[in-house]
Design a protein around this motif. Structure first.
Motif, PDB file in Angstrom:
ATOM      1  N   LYS A 132     -19.210 -39.086  32.896  1.00  0.00           N
ATOM      2  CA  LYS A 132     -18.300 -38.174  32.221  1.00  0.00           C
ATOM      3  C   LYS A 132     -17.750 -38.887  30.979  1.00  0.00           C
ATOM      4  O   LYS A 132     -17.379 -40.054  31.029  1.00  0.00           O
ATOM      5  CB  LYS A 132     -17.173 -37.788  33.165  1.00  0.00           C
ATOM      6  CG  LYS A 132     -16.332 -36.657  32.683  1.00  0.00           C
ATOM      7  CD  LYS A 132     -15.473 -36.139  33.819  1.00  0.00           C
ATOM      8  CE  LYS A 132     -14.766 -34.895  33.373  1.00  0.00           C
ATOM      9  NZ  LYS A 132     -15.277 -33.697  33.964  1.00  0.00           N
ATOM     10  N   SER A 133     -17.725 -38.192  29.861  1.00  0.00           N
ATOM     11  CA  SER A 133     -17.234 -38.809  28.625  1.00  0.00           C
ATOM     12  C   SER A 133     -15.742 -38.561  28.455  1.00  0.00           C
ATOM     13  O   SER A 133     -15.192 -37.592  28.976  1.00  0.00           O
ATOM     14  CB  SER A 133     -18.005 -38.258  27.430  1.00  0.00           C
ATOM     15  OG  SER A 133     -17.809 -36.870  27.318  1.00  0.00           O
ATOM     16  N   HIS A 134     -15.120 -39.458  27.712  1.00  0.00           N
ATOM     17  CA  HIS A 134     -13.690 -39.381  27.423  1.00  0.00           C
ATOM     18  C   HIS A 134     -13.496 -39.593  25.925  1.00  0.00           C
ATOM     19  O   HIS A 134     -14.290 -40.257  25.271  1.00  0.00           O
ATOM     20  CB  HIS A 134     -12.920 -40.453  28.195  1.00  0.00           C
ATOM     21  CG  HIS A 134     -13.102 -40.361  29.673  1.00  0.00           C
ATOM     22  ND1 HIS A 134     -12.456 -39.433  30.438  1.00  0.00           N
ATOM     23  CD2 HIS A 134     -13.881 -41.072  30.530  1.00  0.00           C
ATOM     24  CE1 HIS A 134     -12.817 -39.580  31.708  1.00  0.00           C
ATOM     25  NE2 HIS A 134     -13.698 -40.563  31.788  1.00  0.00           N
ATOM     26  N   ASP A 158     -13.815 -43.058  24.478  1.00  0.00           N
ATOM     27  CA  ASP A 158     -15.150 -43.635  24.310  1.00  0.00           C
ATOM     28  C   ASP A 158     -15.535 -43.732  22.835  1.00  0.00           C
ATOM     29  O   ASP A 158     -16.410 -44.509  22.465  1.00  0.00           O
ATOM     30  CB  ASP A 158     -16.202 -42.802  25.056  1.00  0.00           C
ATOM     31  CG  ASP A 158     -16.018 -42.824  26.564  1.00  0.00           C
ATOM     32  OD1 ASP A 158     -15.341 -43.749  27.074  1.00  0.00           O
ATOM     33  OD2 ASP A 158     -16.541 -41.909  27.227  1.00  0.00           O
ATOM     34  N   LEU A 159     -14.884 -42.918  21.983  1.00  0.00           N
ATOM     35  CA  LEU A 159     -15.195 -42.903  20.551  1.00  0.00           C
ATOM     36  C   LEU A 159     -14.458 -43.988  19.770  1.00  0.00           C
ATOM     37  O   LEU A 159     -14.814 -44.274  18.627  1.00  0.00           O
ATOM     38  CB  LEU A 159     -14.842 -41.533  19.959  1.00  0.00           C
ATOM     39  CG  LEU A 159     -15.645 -40.355  20.495  1.00  0.00           C
ATOM     40  CD1 LEU A 159     -15.083 -39.061  19.945  1.00  0.00           C
ATOM     41  CD2 LEU A 159     -17.104 -40.505  20.134  1.00  0.00           C
TER      42      LEU A 159
END
Length: 72
Positions: free
Chosen positions: A52-54, A57-58
């Motif tokens: 799952k991305s958050h 993460d960027l």
């Protein structure tokens, strides 16, 4: 045209009994088991588990900007 496995097995069958033949038979068994284990077609295909991305993460790609503030 026979497969390479068939050709190797035939070659070993033509060897006289002894340690060399025993070693070759053991190697063939090992090689066949390894190929069987590594063949990707022996198991059903499945999609990879995608984490799952958050927004955080960027952060490594935004420099001094914030993933929560698009006006940086």
């Amino acid at each position: 045209m026979p497969s390479r496995t068939t050709a190797v097995r035939t070659g070993v069958e033509d060897m006289p009994p002894g340690q060399a033949r025993t070693d070759a038979e053991e190697w063939i068994s090992w090689a066949a088991a390894t190929v069987e284990r590594l063949d990707p077609l022996n198991t059903p295909p499945r999609l990879p588990d995608i984490p799952k991305s958050h927004a955080d993460d960027l952060k490594p790609f935004l420099g001094h900007g914030s993933p929560h503030d698009p006006t940086y």
